[in-house]
Design a protein around this motif. Structure first.
Motif, PDB file in Angstrom:
ATOM      1  N   LEU A 180      18.177  -3.077  30.625  1.00  0.00           N
ATOM      2  CA  LEU A 180      18.191  -2.638  29.325  1.00  0.00           C
ATOM      3  C   LEU A 180      19.495  -2.699  28.901  1.00  0.00           C
ATOM      4  O   LEU A 180      20.643  -2.223  29.595  1.00  0.00           O
ATOM      5  CB  LEU A 180      17.713  -1.332  29.100  1.00  0.00           C
ATOM      6  CG  LEU A 180      16.239  -1.041  29.720  1.00  0.00           C
ATOM      7  CD1 LEU A 180      15.811   0.553  29.302  1.00  0.00           C
ATOM      8  CD2 LEU A 180      15.306  -1.883  29.356  1.00  0.00           C
ATOM      9  N   THR A 225      26.366  -0.554  35.345  1.00  0.00           N
ATOM     10  CA  THR A 225      25.149  -0.143  35.221  1.00  0.00           C
ATOM     11  C   THR A 225      24.768   1.205  35.814  1.00  0.00           C
ATOM     12  O   THR A 225      25.406   1.699  36.734  1.00  0.00           O
ATOM     13  CB  THR A 225      24.000  -1.237  35.759  1.00  0.00           C
ATOM     14  OG1 THR A 225      24.298  -1.245  37.150  1.00  0.00           O
ATOM     15  CG2 THR A 225      24.257  -2.356  35.233  1.00  0.00           C
ATOM     16  N   VAL A 277      20.152   0.057  33.523  1.00  0.00           N
ATOM     17  CA  VAL A 277      20.861   0.151  32.076  1.00  0.00           C
ATOM     18  C   VAL A 277      22.019  -0.169  32.043  1.00  0.00           C
ATOM     19  O   VAL A 277      22.996   0.453  32.890  1.00  0.00           O
ATOM     20  CB  VAL A 277      20.373   1.608  31.805  1.00  0.00           C
ATOM     21  CG1 VAL A 277      20.974   1.765  30.298  1.00  0.00           C
ATOM     22  CG2 VAL A 277      18.911   1.938  31.765  1.00  0.00           C
ATOM     23  N   TRP A 334      16.363  -0.873  22.524  1.00  0.00           N
ATOM     24  CA  TRP A 334      17.087  -1.433  23.639  1.00  0.00           C
ATOM     25  C   TRP A 334      16.704  -3.007  23.832  1.00  0.00           C
ATOM     26  O   TRP A 334      15.419  -3.267  23.338  1.00  0.00           O
ATOM     27  CB  TRP A 334      16.832  -0.797  25.169  1.00  0.00           C
ATOM     28  CG  TRP A 334      16.990   0.542  25.083  1.00  0.00           C
ATOM     29  CD1 TRP A 334      16.091   1.802  24.980  1.00  0.00           C
ATOM     30  CD2 TRP A 334      18.101   1.018  25.611  1.00  0.00           C
ATOM     31  NE1 TRP A 334      16.992   2.925  25.189  1.00  0.00           N
ATOM     32  CE2 TRP A 334      17.969   2.527  25.690  1.00  0.00           C
ATOM     33  CE3 TRP A 334      19.358   0.473  26.211  1.00  0.00           C
ATOM     34  CZ2 TRP A 334      19.024   3.331  26.345  1.00  0.00           C
ATOM     35  CZ3 TRP A 334      20.492   1.469  26.716  1.00  0.00           C
ATOM     36  CH2 TRP A 334      20.200   2.677  26.587  1.00  0.00           C
TER      37      TRP A 334
END
Length: 164
Positions: free
Chosen positions: A7, A27, A87, A152
């Motif tokens: 994301l 991340t 993420v 996102w």
């Protein structure tokens, strides 16, 4: 080389990196129990998690293979199976002292995670206050209903073996 969902936040810059590009993101690992993730962006990935003490605190680092690491929440260590997605957080250094390592190649930019939005008028003509509500849902490009707002960007990536 593992393929993973990642994301990307909605910062106001162009969709970079482009499909095919190799980049080095910072991340953390998100799981459905910690973040509202639909099944479409979750995968199972074997990892080796280690706890590292740094500056008087403990940080958990997941090694995903090919020299790629990501930050974790929680207190599990050892060989584990992670369920969720990466993420990409450009501001990760605000929360963690350890910098994740490794590179990834963008295989696809298939869609978005979005939520229903409630728009409330403001005193300024044509301006609204937007409040997202409900579950996060996955939508492919071009399929976003009018009542939803993107939260996102979704990327499909693969880790790239480091030369070191």
């Amino acid at each position: 080389m593992p393929q993973l969902w990642m994301l990307e936040d909605m910062e106001p810059w162009p969709d970079e990196p482009a499909v095919g590009a190799v980049f080095t993101p910072t991340t953390y690992w998100a799981s459905p129990d910690r973040m509202d993730l639909p099944a479409e962006v979750c995968t199972d990935v074997p990892a080796r998690v280690e706890a590292v003490d740094i500056d008087g605190r403990t940080e958990w680092i997941a090694h995903l293979g090919d020299g790629f690491t990501t930050m974790m929440s929680g207190n599990m260590v050892g060989d584990v199976m992670l369920h969720g997605c990466l993420v990409w957080d450009r501001y990760l250094w605000l929360d963690f002292r350890t910098r994740p390592r490794g590179s990834a190649r963008v295989l696809d930019r298939p869609g978005f995670l979005a939520q229903h939005e409630e728009r409330s008028p403001t005193p300024h003509p044509g301006m609204f206050s937007v409040t997202p509500y409900g579950r996060m849902e996955y939508f492919e490009h071009g399929a976003l209903p009018m009542s939803f707002g993107v939260q996102w960007k979704v990327l499909l990536v693969e880790t790239v073996a480091s030369n070191g």
